[in-house]
Design an enzyme around this catalytic site. Structure first.
Site, mmCIF file in Angstrom:
data_model
loop_
_atom_site.group_PDB
_atom_site.id
_atom_site.type_symbol
_atom_site.label_atom_id
_atom_site.label_comp_id
_atom_site.label_asym_id
_atom_site.label_seq_id
_atom_site.Cartn_x
_atom_site.Cartn_y
_atom_site.Cartn_z
ATOM 1 N N ASP A 133 20.417 -58.195 -39.515
ATOM 2 C CA ASP A 133 20.229 -60.607 -39.634
ATOM 3 C C ASP A 133 18.776 -60.680 -39.352
ATOM 4 O OD1 ASP A 133 23.819 -59.942 -39.141
ATOM 5 O OD2 ASP A 133 23.106 -61.302 -40.425
ATOM 6 N N GLN B 96 35.311 -58.948 -38.780
ATOM 7 C CA GLN B 96 34.854 -58.746 -40.378
ATOM 8 C C GLN B 96 35.124 -57.248 -41.028
ATOM 9 O OE1 GLN B 96 33.332 -60.707 -38.571
ATOM 10 N NE2 GLN B 96 31.705 -62.032 -38.792
HETATM 11 O O1 MRU Z 1 28.753 -63.617 -38.790
HETATM 12 P P1 MRU Z 1 28.539 -62.540 -40.281
HETATM 13 O O2 MRU Z 1 29.530 -62.034 -40.634
HETATM 14 O O3 MRU Z 1 27.662 -63.039 -40.993
HETATM 15 O O4 MRU Z 1 27.883 -61.518 -39.623
HETATM 16 C C1 MRU Z 1 27.225 -60.389 -41.265
HETATM 17 C C2 MRU Z 1 26.703 -58.606 -40.359
HETATM 18 O O5 MRU Z 1 26.439 -59.393 -38.889
HETATM 19 C C3 MRU Z 1 26.166 -57.733 -40.761
HETATM 20 O O6 MRU Z 1 26.485 -56.848 -40.265
HETATM 21 C C4 MRU Z 1 25.174 -58.503 -41.370
HETATM 22 O O7 MRU Z 1 24.347 -59.857 -41.897
HETATM 23 C C5 MRU Z 1 23.969 -57.515 -42.383
HETATM 24 S S1 MRU Z 1 24.866 -57.315 -44.042
HETATM 25 C C6 MRU Z 1 24.264 -56.535 -44.867
#
Ligand code: MRU
Length: 350
Positions: free
Chosen positions: A243, A202
């Site tokens: 999260d 990501q």
């Molecule tokens: O697995 P993902 O790509 O959904 O994980 C996203 C994250 O860990 C982000 O840092 C978190 O959701 C914060 S988004 C503002």
């Protein structure tokens, strides 16, 4: 399936409501391709959330809020309650860690309950209205976090971020990347270090793409470079998203965040979390109770669909980890910057 949304130039948005459907930017294809999906039912939305076509805690919440509305876009009045409940449960089960999903669906359940017995078309309209409100509130919260968070920094900052907590992960602007963006706009940032964020990259695919569009200077590094960068004095602060944040401030975020936090403590680098209040789960006393998503081992044994390990190698794929509150210097939220002890600060913020 490509419906480019009307958005201000250069502003990234991961989703747009389009009268009768949800347009989703398929994040699995970025940065190579900007393809928009037309989502008209809860089932394809659930599939899109599971495969991370839409991802990031706040963005998942907003998408799910539209998803339960879509369940009532058609159908007989007498089936509304069953259709709503099925969509609610389906979407809630897609990803366990991001509490924003449950928070948004709880709001929609309250709307449904308030209008129980109304014709399907009325329920649909009210649910879309609420989803729009959730979306607008999230965008405003991100802007507010940006202003509060930017005040934490001096000049010439070299900030490190992990995963993508940018516009793509929210309704727009971003949490951690929003803070970095606001600090950069205030002339305080020299450079951003972007962790690539194995296994699904990501950081490399999404954060670097967003920063490039904004013209913010950045360098991409392997996750394992963080210690060496800090040892050389090349990192002045860390900003990450979240999260789920437990009542004591323990914070779940993308796997690898905990490692960054430990290294930051070792090197005296301040470690900041940026998250809206929809990410707080004050019902959980500590991070020990946060459910951690475990994804397919193939995401580890393969890279871009190609095997990188010997045939038969089994992967183990925790998607998130928990950073203990004691490693966090401050939590930036839409009401301001919270400092330890986080228990009373988080309670006061809600
Ligand atoms: O697995 P993902 O790509 O959904 O994980 C996203 C994250 O860990 C982000 O840092 C978190 O959701 C914060 S988004 C503002």
């Amino acid at each position: 399936m490509s419906a480019p949304p009307a958005a201000p130039a250069n502003e990234v948005v991961p989703l747009r409501w389009r009268d009768d459907h949800l347009a989703l930017l398929d994040q699995t294809l970025l940065p190579a391709e900007e393809r928009w999906l037309e989502i008209r039912d809860p089932e394809p939305l659930a599939a899109a959330i599971r495969r991370l076509a839409v991802r990031g805690a706040p963005a998942i919440g907003v998408a799910a809020a539209y998803g339960v509305a879509l369940a009532l876009a058609t159908g007989p009045d007498e089936e509304s309650a069953a259709r709503f409940a099925a969509a609610h449960d389906l979407l809630l089960a897609t990803r366990p860690t991001a509490v924003n999903l449950r928070w948004a669906l709880d709001r929609q359940r309250a709307v449904f309950a308030r209008h129980a017995g109304a014709p399907r078309a009325t329920l649909f309209a009210r649910l879309v209205e609420e989803a729009r409100a959730i979306e607008a509130e999230d965008r405003a919260a991100c802007r507010a976090m940006g202003s509060h968070g930017a005040a934490l920094f001096g000049t010439g900052e070299r900030l490190l971020t992990h995963c993508n907590a940018g516009a793509l992960a929210t309704a727009g602007f971003g949490t951690a990347v929003g803070v970095i963006r606001a600090a950069w706009e205030a002339g305080k940032v020299e450079r951003v270090w972007v962790d690539e964020t194995r296994p699904l990259l990501q950081g490399a695919r999404l954060t670097a793409w967003e920063l490039g569009r904004l013209g913010i200077p950045h360098r991409l590094v392997t996750d394992s470079s963080v210690g060496a960068l800090m040892a050389r004095g090349l990192v002045t602060g860390v900003v990450v998203g979240a999260d789920r944040i437990a009542a004591n401030g323990d914070t779940a975020n993308k796997i690898g965040t905990y490692t960054v936090a430990v290294l930051a403590a070792r090197h005296g680098v301040p470690f900041y979390v940026a998250a809206p209040r929809s990410t707080f789960d004050l019902g959980l006393p500590t991070g020990a109770g946060i459910p951690i998503e475990e994804r397919r081992g193939e995401e580890v044994t393969h890279l871009g669909g190609r095997p990188v390990a010997a045939p038969g190698t089994e992967g183990f794929n925790l998607a998130f980890d928990v950073t203990p509150a004691e490693l966090i210097a401050a939590i930036v939220t839409e009401t301001g910057v919270l400092r330890p002890p986080f228990g009373p600060a988080l309670a006061a913020a809600v």
